[in-house]
Design a protein around this motif. Structure first.
Motif, PDB file in Angstrom:
ATOM      1  N   MET A   1      24.229 -33.839  46.251  1.00  0.00           N
ATOM      2  CA  MET A   1      24.134 -34.724  45.141  1.00  0.00           C
ATOM      3  C   MET A   1      23.919 -36.392  45.747  1.00  0.00           C
ATOM      4  N   ARG A   2      23.150 -37.135  44.981  1.00  0.00           N
ATOM      5  CA  ARG A   2      23.134 -38.420  45.364  1.00  0.00           C
ATOM      6  C   ARG A   2      24.064 -39.190  44.704  1.00  0.00           C
ATOM      7  N   THR A   3      24.284 -40.271  45.109  1.00  0.00           N
ATOM      8  CA  THR A   3      25.437 -41.181  44.197  1.00  0.00           C
ATOM      9  C   THR A   3      24.536 -41.665  42.867  1.00  0.00           C
ATOM     10  N   TRP A   4      25.371 -41.637  41.844  1.00  0.00           N
ATOM     11  CA  TRP A   4      24.808 -42.155  40.565  1.00  0.00           C
ATOM     12  C   TRP A   4      24.301 -43.448  40.582  1.00  0.00           C
ATOM     13  N   THR A   5      23.394 -43.919  39.890  1.00  0.00           N
ATOM     14  CA  THR A   5      22.870 -45.184  39.899  1.00  0.00           C
ATOM     15  C   THR A   5      22.537 -45.535  38.484  1.00  0.00           C
ATOM     16  N   ARG A   6      22.619 -46.602  38.035  1.00  0.00           N
ATOM     17  CA  ARG A   6      22.412 -47.362  36.679  1.00  0.00           C
ATOM     18  C   ARG A   6      21.179 -48.079  36.747  1.00  0.00           C
ATOM     19  N   LYS A   7      19.988 -47.567  35.701  1.00  0.00           N
ATOM     20  CA  LYS A   7      18.865 -48.181  35.324  1.00  0.00           C
ATOM     21  C   LYS A   7      18.774 -48.560  34.283  1.00  0.00           C
ATOM     22  N   ASN A   8      17.962 -49.784  33.924  1.00  0.00           N
ATOM     23  CA  ASN A   8      17.924 -50.031  32.573  1.00  0.00           C
ATOM     24  C   ASN A   8      16.302 -49.840  32.521  1.00  0.00           C
ATOM     25  N   THR A   9      16.094 -49.033  31.377  1.00  0.00           N
ATOM     26  CA  THR A   9      14.583 -48.831  31.106  1.00  0.00           C
ATOM     27  C   THR A   9      14.177 -49.173  29.597  1.00  0.00           C
ATOM     28  N   PHE A  10      12.905 -49.181  29.242  1.00  0.00           N
ATOM     29  CA  PHE A  10      12.695 -49.474  28.003  1.00  0.00           C
ATOM     30  C   PHE A  10      13.286 -48.572  26.576  1.00  0.00           C
ATOM     31  N   GLY A  11      13.912 -47.404  27.219  1.00  0.00           N
ATOM     32  CA  GLY A  11      14.545 -46.695  26.161  1.00  0.00           C
ATOM     33  C   GLY A  11      16.060 -46.925  26.403  1.00  0.00           C
ATOM     34  N   HIS A 175      36.668 -31.346  45.836  1.00  0.00           N
ATOM     35  CA  HIS A 175      36.481 -32.744  46.249  1.00  0.00           C
ATOM     36  C   HIS A 175      35.132 -33.254  45.993  1.00  0.00           C
ATOM     37  N   TRP A 176      34.105 -32.514  45.991  1.00  0.00           N
ATOM     38  CA  TRP A 176      32.756 -33.023  45.483  1.00  0.00           C
ATOM     39  C   TRP A 176      32.755 -33.102  44.104  1.00  0.00           C
ATOM     40  N   LEU A 177      33.410 -32.282  43.205  1.00  0.00           N
ATOM     41  CA  LEU A 177      33.381 -32.644  41.874  1.00  0.00           C
ATOM     42  C   LEU A 177      34.150 -33.961  41.510  1.00  0.00           C
ATOM     43  N   THR A 178      35.085 -34.423  42.244  1.00  0.00           N
ATOM     44  CA  THR A 178      35.937 -35.776  42.295  1.00  0.00           C
ATOM     45  C   THR A 178      35.107 -36.791  42.652  1.00  0.00           C
ATOM     46  N   TRP A 179      34.328 -36.654  43.846  1.00  0.00           N
ATOM     47  CA  TRP A 179      33.241 -37.564  44.304  1.00  0.00           C
ATOM     48  C   TRP A 179      32.284 -37.884  43.166  1.00  0.00           C
ATOM     49  N   MET A 180      31.719 -36.885  42.422  1.00  0.00           N
ATOM     50  CA  MET A 180      30.704 -36.805  41.444  1.00  0.00           C
ATOM     51  C   MET A 180      31.399 -37.722  40.355  1.00  0.00           C
ATOM     52  N   GLN A 181      32.573 -37.262  39.981  1.00  0.00           N
ATOM     53  CA  GLN A 181      33.080 -38.020  38.852  1.00  0.00           C
ATOM     54  C   GLN A 181      33.329 -39.496  39.110  1.00  0.00           C
ATOM     55  N   ASP A 182      33.876 -39.704  40.031  1.00  0.00           N
ATOM     56  CA  ASP A 182      34.009 -41.232  40.522  1.00  0.00           C
ATOM     57  C   ASP A 182      32.760 -41.985  40.709  1.00  0.00           C
ATOM     58  N   SER A 183      31.935 -41.259  41.401  1.00  0.00           N
ATOM     59  CA  SER A 183      30.618 -41.802  41.331  1.00  0.00           C
ATOM     60  C   SER A 183      29.921 -42.280  40.040  1.00  0.00           C
ATOM     61  N   LEU A 184      29.996 -41.564  39.383  1.00  0.00           N
ATOM     62  CA  LEU A 184      29.475 -41.710  37.703  1.00  0.00           C
ATOM     63  C   LEU A 184      30.203 -42.797  37.097  1.00  0.00           C
ATOM     64  N   VAL A 185      31.677 -42.908  37.386  1.00  0.00           N
ATOM     65  CA  VAL A 185      32.563 -43.636  36.662  1.00  0.00           C
ATOM     66  C   VAL A 185      32.263 -45.115  37.103  1.00  0.00           C
ATOM     67  N   GLN A 186      31.891 -45.307  38.497  1.00  0.00           N
ATOM     68  CA  GLN A 186      31.161 -46.420  39.176  1.00  0.00           C
ATOM     69  C   GLN A 186      30.003 -47.043  38.485  1.00  0.00           C
ATOM     70  N   ALA A 187      29.107 -46.017  38.457  1.00  0.00           N
ATOM     71  CA  ALA A 187      28.024 -46.391  38.052  1.00  0.00           C
ATOM     72  C   ALA A 187      27.911 -47.045  36.435  1.00  0.00           C
ATOM     73  N   LEU A 188      28.755 -46.366  35.717  1.00  0.00           N
ATOM     74  CA  LEU A 188      28.977 -46.796  34.297  1.00  0.00           C
ATOM     75  C   LEU A 188      29.652 -47.990  34.169  1.00  0.00           C
ATOM     76  N   ALA A 189      30.627 -48.432  35.284  1.00  0.00           N
ATOM     77  CA  ALA A 189      31.382 -49.651  35.242  1.00  0.00           C
ATOM     78  C   ALA A 189      30.365 -50.861  35.621  1.00  0.00           C
ATOM     79  N   SER A 190      29.585 -50.565  36.410  1.00  0.00           N
ATOM     80  CA  SER A 190      28.770 -51.593  37.174  1.00  0.00           C
ATOM     81  C   SER A 190      27.858 -52.300  36.141  1.00  0.00           C
TER      82      SER A 190
END
Length: 190
Positions: A1-11, A175-190
């Motif tokens: 899985m790749r790190t979660w990223t945050r993107k602003n789109t027209f939607g 550990h993978w689930l923990t990383w995935m959850q943390d990555s998603l929290v970081q993307a939401l918070a950025s």
């Protein structure tokens, strides 16, 4: 899985990542297992005459005997270890559980359903709305609680287990689930 990223789109804002086929299979399997446990718990609730008359749903009043379910659906009040035993506390927990457990289970199952709806079965790109990301966070947390309970994870559990320990591959998934959850929290918070 790749790190979660945050993107602003027209939607609107989207949170994006990508899973390979194996990761998608593992995640979907875990979600299906946990939601299945929760659905079985909901189906095991006794029928209540008052609920039938009022239309108000009621759930089980007893703490689950299954360790995973007990972790996912803990008691509402815990006894103070320094206080004398209070026989009324069990009654309060039973009443609160009977009233609120159906809704709690519904919310947990709904979060799992969002994950299943948004994870491509064969892997691939995942794009979530903020609301879907919130459901993912709830679902990932439930998966971690369930897996951690099965593995006996506590504050003394090392990050890596000895070679040959049958729990080691499952700890990697934890550990993978923990990383995935943390990555998603970081993307939401950025």
């Amino acid at each position: 899985m790749r790190t979660w990223t945050r993107k602003n789109t027209f939607g609107g804002m989207r949170l994006r990542s990508e899973l390979d086929a194996h990761e998608a299979t593992v995640l979907r399997s875990l979600v299906t297992s946990v939601t299945g446990l929760l659905e079985e718990r909901a189906a095991s609730a006794p029928t209540d005459e008052l609920a039938a008359l009022t239309g108000m749903r009621t759930g089980n009043t007893e703490t689950p005997s299954d360790a995973v379910l007990a972790r996912l659906l803990p008691d509402f009040q815990r006894a103070d270890p320094d206080a004398p035993p209070d026989p009324e506390q069990g009654n309060v927990n039973s009443a609160l559980r009977g009233l609120h457990e159906p809704e709690i289970i519904d919310d947990k199952v709904a979060a799992g359903a969002v994950i299943l709806e948004t994870v491509p079965a064969e892997g691939g790109k995942v794009a979530l709305t903020p609301e879907q990301a919130d459901s993912w966070l709830v679902g990932l947390n439930d998966l971690r609680l369930a897996l951690g309970t099965n593995l006996g994870i506590d504050s003394d559990t090392p990050d890596e287990l000895e070679e040959g320990d049958p729990r080691a591959p499952h700890l990697d998934i934890y550990h993978w689930l923990t990383w995935m959850q943390d990555s998603l929290v970081q993307a939401l918070a950025s």
